[in-house]
Design a protein around this motif. Structure first.
Motif, PDB file in Angstrom:
ATOM      1  N   HIS A 380       0.837  -1.218   0.000  1.00  0.00           N
ATOM      2  CA  HIS A 380       0.000   0.000   0.000  1.00  0.00           C
ATOM      3  C   HIS A 380       0.867   1.260   0.000  1.00  0.00           C
ATOM      4  O   HIS A 380       0.509   2.277   0.608  1.00  0.00           O
ATOM      5  CB  HIS A 380      -0.949   0.011   1.214  1.00  0.00           C
ATOM      6  CG  HIS A 380      -1.671  -1.282   1.432  1.00  0.00           C
ATOM      7  ND1 HIS A 380      -2.546  -1.804   0.492  1.00  0.00           N
ATOM      8  CD2 HIS A 380      -1.641  -2.156   2.471  1.00  0.00           C
ATOM      9  CE1 HIS A 380      -3.027  -2.959   0.947  1.00  0.00           C
ATOM     10  NE2 HIS A 380      -2.501  -3.192   2.142  1.00  0.00           N
ATOM     11  N   PHE A 381       2.005   1.192  -0.685  1.00  0.00           N
ATOM     12  CA  PHE A 381       2.933   2.320  -0.724  1.00  0.00           C
ATOM     13  C   PHE A 381       2.243   3.599  -1.197  1.00  0.00           C
ATOM     14  O   PHE A 381       2.473   4.682  -0.643  1.00  0.00           O
ATOM     15  CB  PHE A 381       4.109   1.973  -1.650  1.00  0.00           C
ATOM     16  CG  PHE A 381       5.032   3.113  -1.929  1.00  0.00           C
ATOM     17  CD1 PHE A 381       5.954   3.533  -0.982  1.00  0.00           C
ATOM     18  CD2 PHE A 381       4.987   3.780  -3.160  1.00  0.00           C
ATOM     19  CE1 PHE A 381       6.809   4.596  -1.246  1.00  0.00           C
ATOM     20  CE2 PHE A 381       5.834   4.834  -3.418  1.00  0.00           C
ATOM     21  CZ  PHE A 381       6.752   5.247  -2.461  1.00  0.00           C
ATOM     22  N   GLU A 382       1.385   3.486  -2.229  1.00  0.00           N
ATOM     23  CA  GLU A 382       0.765   4.668  -2.816  1.00  0.00           C
ATOM     24  C   GLU A 382      -0.211   5.339  -1.866  1.00  0.00           C
ATOM     25  O   GLU A 382      -0.559   6.508  -2.050  1.00  0.00           O
ATOM     26  CB  GLU A 382       0.048   4.289  -4.119  1.00  0.00           C
ATOM     27  CG  GLU A 382       0.988   3.778  -5.211  1.00  0.00           C
ATOM     28  CD  GLU A 382       2.030   4.821  -5.601  1.00  0.00           C
ATOM     29  OE1 GLU A 382       1.732   6.028  -5.474  1.00  0.00           O
ATOM     30  OE2 GLU A 382       3.127   4.434  -6.038  1.00  0.00           O
ATOM     31  N   THR A 383      -0.673   4.621  -0.858  1.00  0.00           N
ATOM     32  CA  THR A 383      -1.646   5.208   0.072  1.00  0.00           C
ATOM     33  C   THR A 383      -0.977   5.905   1.259  1.00  0.00           C
ATOM     34  O   THR A 383      -1.668   6.523   2.071  1.00  0.00           O
ATOM     35  CB  THR A 383      -2.587   4.115   0.615  1.00  0.00           C
ATOM     36  OG1 THR A 383      -1.822   3.190   1.418  1.00  0.00           O
ATOM     37  CG2 THR A 383      -3.258   3.365  -0.522  1.00  0.00           C
ATOM     38  N   LEU A 384       0.356   5.804   1.360  1.00  0.00           N
ATOM     39  CA  LEU A 384       1.062   6.423   2.477  1.00  0.00           C
ATOM     40  C   LEU A 384       1.100   7.942   2.305  1.00  0.00           C
ATOM     41  O   LEU A 384       1.026   8.457   1.191  1.00  0.00           O
ATOM     42  CB  LEU A 384       2.496   5.886   2.555  1.00  0.00           C
ATOM     43  CG  LEU A 384       2.654   4.370   2.780  1.00  0.00           C
ATOM     44  CD1 LEU A 384       4.127   3.984   2.673  1.00  0.00           C
ATOM     45  CD2 LEU A 384       2.102   3.969   4.140  1.00  0.00           C
ATOM     46  N   ALA A 386       2.859  11.689   2.300  1.00  0.00           N
ATOM     47  CA  ALA A 386       4.046  12.100   1.533  1.00  0.00           C
ATOM     48  C   ALA A 386       5.339  11.890   2.306  1.00  0.00           C
ATOM     49  O   ALA A 386       6.336  11.423   1.752  1.00  0.00           O
ATOM     50  CB  ALA A 386       3.907  13.561   1.110  1.00  0.00           C
ATOM     51  N   VAL A 387       5.353  12.231   3.597  1.00  0.00           N
ATOM     52  CA  VAL A 387       6.569  12.110   4.404  1.00  0.00           C
ATOM     53  C   VAL A 387       6.962  10.647   4.566  1.00  0.00           C
ATOM     54  O   VAL A 387       8.124  10.271   4.382  1.00  0.00           O
ATOM     55  CB  VAL A 387       6.378  12.770   5.786  1.00  0.00           C
ATOM     56  CG1 VAL A 387       7.586  12.502   6.679  1.00  0.00           C
ATOM     57  CG2 VAL A 387       6.153  14.265   5.635  1.00  0.00           C
ATOM     58  N   THR A 388       5.980   9.794   4.887  1.00  0.00           N
ATOM     59  CA  THR A 388       6.256   8.363   5.063  1.00  0.00           C
ATOM     60  C   THR A 388       6.675   7.726   3.743  1.00  0.00           C
ATOM     61  O   THR A 388       7.565   6.867   3.710  1.00  0.00           O
ATOM     62  CB  THR A 388       5.020   7.642   5.626  1.00  0.00           C
ATOM     63  OG1 THR A 388       4.599   8.291   6.823  1.00  0.00           O
ATOM     64  CG2 THR A 388       5.328   6.189   5.935  1.00  0.00           C
ATOM     65  N   ARG A 389       6.055   8.155   2.651  1.00  0.00           N
ATOM     66  CA  ARG A 389       6.401   7.599   1.336  1.00  0.00           C
ATOM     67  C   ARG A 389       7.835   7.960   0.960  1.00  0.00           C
ATOM     68  O   ARG A 389       8.584   7.117   0.467  1.00  0.00           O
ATOM     69  CB  ARG A 389       5.416   8.118   0.290  1.00  0.00           C
ATOM     70  CG  ARG A 389       5.525   7.406  -1.057  1.00  0.00           C
ATOM     71  CD  ARG A 389       4.299   7.635  -1.930  1.00  0.00           C
ATOM     72  NE  ARG A 389       4.076   9.034  -2.202  1.00  0.00           N
ATOM     73  CZ  ARG A 389       3.030   9.732  -1.777  1.00  0.00           C
ATOM     74  NH1 ARG A 389       2.100   9.137  -1.030  1.00  0.00           N
ATOM     75  NH2 ARG A 389       2.886  11.009  -2.084  1.00  0.00           N
ATOM     76  N   LYS A 390       8.231   9.202   1.227  1.00  0.00           N
ATOM     77  CA  LYS A 390       9.599   9.618   0.916  1.00  0.00           C
ATOM     78  C   LYS A 390      10.601   8.832   1.755  1.00  0.00           C
ATOM     79  O   LYS A 390      11.658   8.418   1.261  1.00  0.00           O
ATOM     80  CB  LYS A 390       9.753  11.121   1.168  1.00  0.00           C
ATOM     81  CG  LYS A 390      11.116  11.665   0.769  1.00  0.00           C
ATOM     82  CD  LYS A 390      11.184  13.172   0.950  1.00  0.00           C
ATOM     83  CE  LYS A 390      12.544  13.706   0.532  1.00  0.00           C
ATOM     84  NZ  LYS A 390      12.623  15.190   0.702  1.00  0.00           N
ATOM     85  N   LYS A 391      10.288   8.624   3.016  1.00  0.00           N
ATOM     86  CA  LYS A 391      11.176   7.861   3.892  1.00  0.00           C
ATOM     87  C   LYS A 391      11.300   6.422   3.419  1.00  0.00           C
ATOM     88  O   LYS A 391      12.399   5.848   3.383  1.00  0.00           O
ATOM     89  CB  LYS A 391      10.626   7.897   5.322  1.00  0.00           C
ATOM     90  CG  LYS A 391      11.535   7.284   6.364  1.00  0.00           C
ATOM     91  CD  LYS A 391      10.957   7.466   7.765  1.00  0.00           C
ATOM     92  CE  LYS A 391      11.871   6.871   8.834  1.00  0.00           C
ATOM     93  NZ  LYS A 391      11.299   7.037  10.206  1.00  0.00           N
ATOM     94  N   ALA A 392      10.176   5.814   3.020  1.00  0.00           N
ATOM     95  CA  ALA A 392      10.197   4.433   2.529  1.00  0.00           C
ATOM     96  C   ALA A 392      11.004   4.322   1.242  1.00  0.00           C
ATOM     97  O   ALA A 392      11.739   3.353   1.031  1.00  0.00           O
ATOM     98  CB  ALA A 392       8.766   3.941   2.302  1.00  0.00           C
TER      99      ALA A 392
END
Length: 566
Positions: A380-384, A386-392
């Protein structure tokens, strides 16, 4: 060293040098920022007067043209200048600071190492003039004048570079170093730079590649800073070269045991948490280093692929590689870049493969340290957000780059059981007094728990009781909590190591005011005088020289129930 620097400065001041006073002072002193911890000592350790006109004369002779300008472009362990000549040429001049490494040995070894690397085909700057003997040169300091690297630092285009292409090219860059196998561990020098009072050998390669002339070189004592710092410079310790990884690692431990027993004094690089419960007094450090020595016959692996010597860059990050963009951008907008130069080989040494052959710093982060799952983006990467997605994405990129480099270059050593623990212990053993014993003991306990992987069928010579492990776990968790809190403050305020604040004095004062407000709030949140006192001790930005963290070891009471601090 400082008395000599003072006399040099007096000579320059009285001599009426042509350079203006303000410019000369900035040449001699650190001006790029300030430290929140031990600022005066940090600045003094980087003060390095020299004869400016003397350096210009040497540079002019090397190039055959008069110096037009000389600009300081970088500083930390060394002061780096861009020198421009009337004929349009430019070179880099570098002056070491007192904190950069051992006098003579550091400069002499780096120059010889760079020459050796160029003979192997590694792209490093050509040295044009140098001296490792401050008293025998008109520069009145050690110096290296070298070619200016072509291209631009990789760090300037890091976000736009195709990482897979970059990792592949850096792995190819290392191929000559991986193919060359040394029979001794130590630092490279020209033969004439090591006198008979230090051991050396000219027989240091398993096989000399065709066309490689090694006749000017020898293997001599290790030029790494930790072997020469403070009182260690006058101690009778073994500095190599070594024929055995076991002997090298034992000698490091003995060196530190001896220094701790005799001196064990505060240092500008002491960790602010080194005085916490179970961080250890002198006898504790000596004892745990003895445990480490008991383990070494088993921690040193068998087999030439792990023990053959390799020369490796000591700190390969994105500011130490120069590149030129090449080729069209990929579909995702990334560009490819060719490597033109690899700089800063100060402190480089030849060591055993299982310790030396590491992933470059630029590809090491939180990636694989967070687990193999980091090789894939989270579900579910796309649902994270913005900050969490960048960190991932960052974790994922680091993990992929690290794994790719290991696959391309380090397969011979990367599968060694408990490789990370073996390396951590060797690294921590070099300075337990500065860090405290908690990180060192943590890895020792990990090793005992993985003993069946390290030495199958053999009894572990070190044993920690369940009670000792439980007591350590509580103290270590407490340490890790406040280490993470300090790291978060560093990130929030963009601080470097030991509270370094880059920029002008106005910015430093602004950061200082904000952190002072945080400190007062932090201490005031204690419920009673004891908690407020402990919170004061846990504040990370302290002058450890005047406010020795170990003076509070009297608080070492019940580690299992440390003071309640949020």
């Amino acid at each position: 060293m400082f008395s000599k620097a003072k006399s040099l400065w007096s000579a320059i001041a009285l001599g009426g040098r042509k350079a203006c006073t303000e410019e000369v002072n900035s040449f001699f002193t650190f001006t790029s920022g300030r430290w929140l911890c031990n600022n005066n000592a940090q600045v003094n350790s980087r003060r390095t007067p020299f004869n400016v006109d003397g350096l210009k004369r040497v540079a002019s002779r090397a190039i055959g043209s008069q110096v037009q300008s000389m600009e300081k472009i970088a500083e930390s362990l060394n002061r780096v200048f861009l020198v421009t000549f009337q004929n349009g040429q430019q070179v880099i001049a570098r002056i070491p600071t007192p904190i950069s490494g051992p006098s003579h040995f550091s400069t002499a070894s780096e120059v010889a190492t760079m020459d050796f690397l160029r003979r192997l085909g590694i792209p490093v700057p050509k040295v044009l003039a140098w001296s490792s003997r401050a008293l025998s040169t008109e520069v009145e300091s050690e110096f290296i004048i070298m070619e200016k690297a072509d291209g631009l630092p990789l760090i300037e285009i890091w976000e736009t570079v195709d990482q897979v292409d970059l990792v592949t090219k850096i792995a190819q860059l290392h191929r000559p170093l991986l193919d060359l196998r040394f029979t001794r561990y130590g630092s490279l020098y020209y033969k004439g730079d090591i006198d008979s009072s230090y051991p050396s050998t000219a027989d240091f390669l398993e096989t000399v590649p065709a066309g490689l002339d090694i006749s000017p070189f020898c293997m001599g004592p290790l030029a790494r800073r930790d072997f020469w710092e403070d009182e260690r410079i006058s101690m009778e310790v073994k500095r190599g070269p070594w024929a055995s990884a076991y002997e090298y690692m034992v000698d490091v431990a003995i060196r530190e045991q001896t220094w701790i027993d005799r001196y064990a004094k505060p240092h500008i690089h002491d960790d602010f948490l080194c005085g916490l419960p179970l961080q250890g007094k002198q006898d504790d450090h000596i004892e745990l280093l003895e445990y480490y020595k008991y383990l070494l016959p088993y921690l040193v692996p068998e087999g030439s692929r792990y023990l053959c010597g390799h020369l490796w860059h000591p700190d390969l990050h994105a500011a130490n590689l120069f590149v030129v963009p090449s080729g069209p951008a990929t579909e995702d907008g990334k560009i490819q870049a060719n490597i033109t130069s690899c700089i800063d080989w100060q402190g480089a040494w030849v060591g055993p493969a299982f310790l030396q052959l590491t992933v470059p710093v630029m590809f090491r982060g939180l990636g694989l340290a967070a687990g193999p799952e980091a090789l894939s983006l989270p579900a579910h990467f796309e649902t994270l957000d913005a900050v969490t997605r960048k960190k991932a994405q960052r974790f994922h990129s680091e993990a992929v780059s690290q794994k790719l480099f290991e696959t391309l270059a380090l397969q011979d050593v990367s599968q060694l059981p408990a490789l990370a623990e073996r390396r951590e212990l060797e690294d921590l053993a070099q300075g337990t007094w500065r860090t405290g014993l908690l990180p060192f003991r943590e890895v020792l306990i990990k090793v005992t728990k993985r003993w069946s992987d390290i030495a199958p069928g053999k009894k572990c010579p070190v044993n920690f009781t369940p009670a000792e492990c439980e007591e350590h776990a509580g103290a270590y968790a407490y340490w890790a909590k406040h280490r993470a809190r300090a790291d978060a403050l560093d990130e929030e305020f963009s601080l470097g190591e030991f509270g370094y604040v880059a920029g002008d004095n106005a910015h430093f004062v602004s950061v200082q005011i904000q952190l002072e407000k945080r400190r007062k709030e932090w201490e005031a949140s204690g419920n009673n005088d004891e908690e407020r006192m402990v919170k004061a001790i846990l504040w990370p930005y302290r002058d450890t020289l005047s406010d020795n963290p170990r003076s509070h070891l009297v608080l070492d009471t019940n580690v299992e129930t440390p003071p309640s601090i949020s």
